[in-house]
Enzyme design. Sequence first.
Site, PDB file in Angstrom:
ATOM      1  N   GLU A 122      36.354  39.965  27.905  1.00  0.00           N
ATOM      2  CA  GLU A 122      36.562  40.922  28.978  1.00  0.00           C
ATOM      3  C   GLU A 122      36.124  42.309  28.522  1.00  0.00           C
ATOM      4  OE1 GLU A 122      40.274  38.716  31.275  1.00  0.00           O
ATOM      5  OE2 GLU A 122      40.673  40.547  30.151  1.00  0.00           O
ATOM      6  N   HIS A 232      42.199  49.238  38.345  1.00  0.00           N
ATOM      7  CA  HIS A 232      41.346  48.081  38.086  1.00  0.00           C
ATOM      8  C   HIS A 232      40.066  48.267  38.888  1.00  0.00           C
ATOM      9  CE1 HIS A 232      39.843  44.032  37.585  1.00  0.00           C
ATOM     10  NE2 HIS A 232      40.828  43.779  36.740  1.00  0.00           N
ATOM     11  N   ARG A 280      37.787  49.675  31.273  1.00  0.00           N
ATOM     12  CA  ARG A 280      38.071  49.779  32.697  1.00  0.00           C
ATOM     13  C   ARG A 280      37.934  51.197  33.247  1.00  0.00           C
ATOM     14  NH1 ARG A 280      43.237  45.600  33.070  1.00  0.00           N
ATOM     15  NH2 ARG A 280      41.960  43.716  33.098  1.00  0.00           N
ATOM     16  N   HIS A 339      46.452  49.775  39.163  1.00  0.00           N
ATOM     17  CA  HIS A 339      46.674  48.485  38.517  1.00  0.00           C
ATOM     18  C   HIS A 339      47.751  48.519  37.439  1.00  0.00           C
ATOM     19  CE1 HIS A 339      45.802  44.501  37.086  1.00  0.00           C
ATOM     20  NE2 HIS A 339      45.342  44.908  35.920  1.00  0.00           N
ATOM     21  N   ARG A 374      44.275  51.174  28.895  1.00  0.00           N
ATOM     22  CA  ARG A 374      44.611  49.852  28.357  1.00  0.00           C
ATOM     23  C   ARG A 374      43.376  48.980  28.197  1.00  0.00           C
ATOM     24  NH1 ARG A 374      46.006  44.660  30.591  1.00  0.00           N
ATOM     25  NH2 ARG A 374      45.718  45.474  32.702  1.00  0.00           N
TER      26      ARG A 374
END
Length: 539
Positions: A122, A232, A280, A339, A374
């Site tokens: 990811e 997100h 992100r 998110h 994060r």
Amino acid sequence: MTDQLDRAWEARADLVVIGGGVAGLTAARAAARAGARVLILSKGGPADTATQYAQGGIAVVAPYGDSVDSHVADTLAAGGGLCDPDAVRSIVAGGPDAVAALTDLGAVFDLGRDGQVSRTREGGHSTRRIIHAGGDATGAEVQRALSAAGLPVLFGTTVLEVVTGATGVQGVLAVSERGRGRVHAPAVLLATGGLGQLYALSTNPAGATADGVALALWAGAAVADLEFVQFHPTVLYTPDGLGRQPLISEAVRGEGARLVDARGDSVTAGVHPRGDLAPRDVVSRAIAARMRSLGADHVYLDAREIPEFTRRFPTITMSCRAAGIDPRRDLIPVAPAAHYQCGGVVTDLHGRTGVPGLYAAGEVARTGLHGANRLASNSLLEGLVMGERAGLAALERLGEPAGATAGSGKVRPVLPRPVLQQTMTEHASVVRDGAGLARAARLVDIARGDEPAASATAVPAPRPETPADAVARVEDAALTVTARALLLAARVRSESRGCHTRADHPRTAPGPAQPIMVRLDEGGAPRVVTEPTPLAAPS
């Protein structure tokens, strides 16, 4: 039902866990196995948690071709210079054992053709280390495995206040369909999840109303890094959609999907070396910038080349089909949405806060793992590792006196939720600026009641009051005080860092990054804490 709040109920426990997701259930299980009487209070039902909706997986060091050092480096790189390196290393190193314990409980992870646990990659990760279950239903499997432990839970129970006294925590005041109640306990663990309902669009469940942050602030604890709200980048866009929206897991891009605009041009080309698999905050900013330049309200995810998409991503497939989209043939419309809160209640690496007997774990806590942004799939990792530690740390309170007799009686300001969500969405979203943050702060501060306003109230609802009324009021009060703290921190941080982007201060400030800690003053207003914040020492 109007008289139910007059009918009191009581309970006793060694540890009250507020929240039924990964952190709360892990903590409760650890404490119960060590002999403590544990009671879980869950505002929703058995599956009404953010954990249930987690798609991507758990970031955990792979046994081959990976290392703790590599995972730590990726986390620090994503965290924008605000991670605590010691916390990152401690939590990352605890991942394999935490996952092994979850597997021992019966959690089943997807296997590759070689019979080994399958791993994907990811955004922000340098290698394939994300383990997953049910394709894109990892959270549901984690929730199932932990719930099977059979721990005592009161569902449909909302905590109104953490009661403290001379020796620290005394218990909690709560409300359920049985009316108002109190649980006498010397230790309380906050595992309430996030604050997504501050915004009009979120991936969070309806119960993510910042309860834990507010309960901690009201109890005297400090919070930090609240300005870092991770949006997100790829949430399913539907015209006029409001509330919780399905996310399109980062793992879809990990398997080869591309972010494109309506012209078919790449959204992230030239923005970051990792392109669509950048952290992100980078991807969300790129999407926001492209939407502004085109006057669009979404971009697209092209996943048509992913083989066996429906098998690999069954949950996402169902969400898309419900919106009339076939991801095998159609572009998937996506846009950023609130998110994950990267900050939260300040704790040490055993979940202790600055209030004796008050602990926090999971998304609600600020351990130093996430910093300013994060890293994908580090959330379930943190919930497992820190949930276990906090549950065991709470045993230090065994034998302390506990008596949740009466609450503080303080009036808690409330701004109506639609007004608050509109304000936060407009002024404190992916990109902010000082003028907008100041406007938002002025509006939210009206809820203090020191200025007349038709849209705000600082007076508790008149009786008779139903349990649903009490829940709505405490949720709105929690959102209001959290918004005030977040806006304060966002105004003070006059730089762009991680997922806090200031259009009027686009550069990152030189020198080492410092967290912005906030605590309530005597009048209940958020104030920046300039002196070091001591955490409660072990008993």
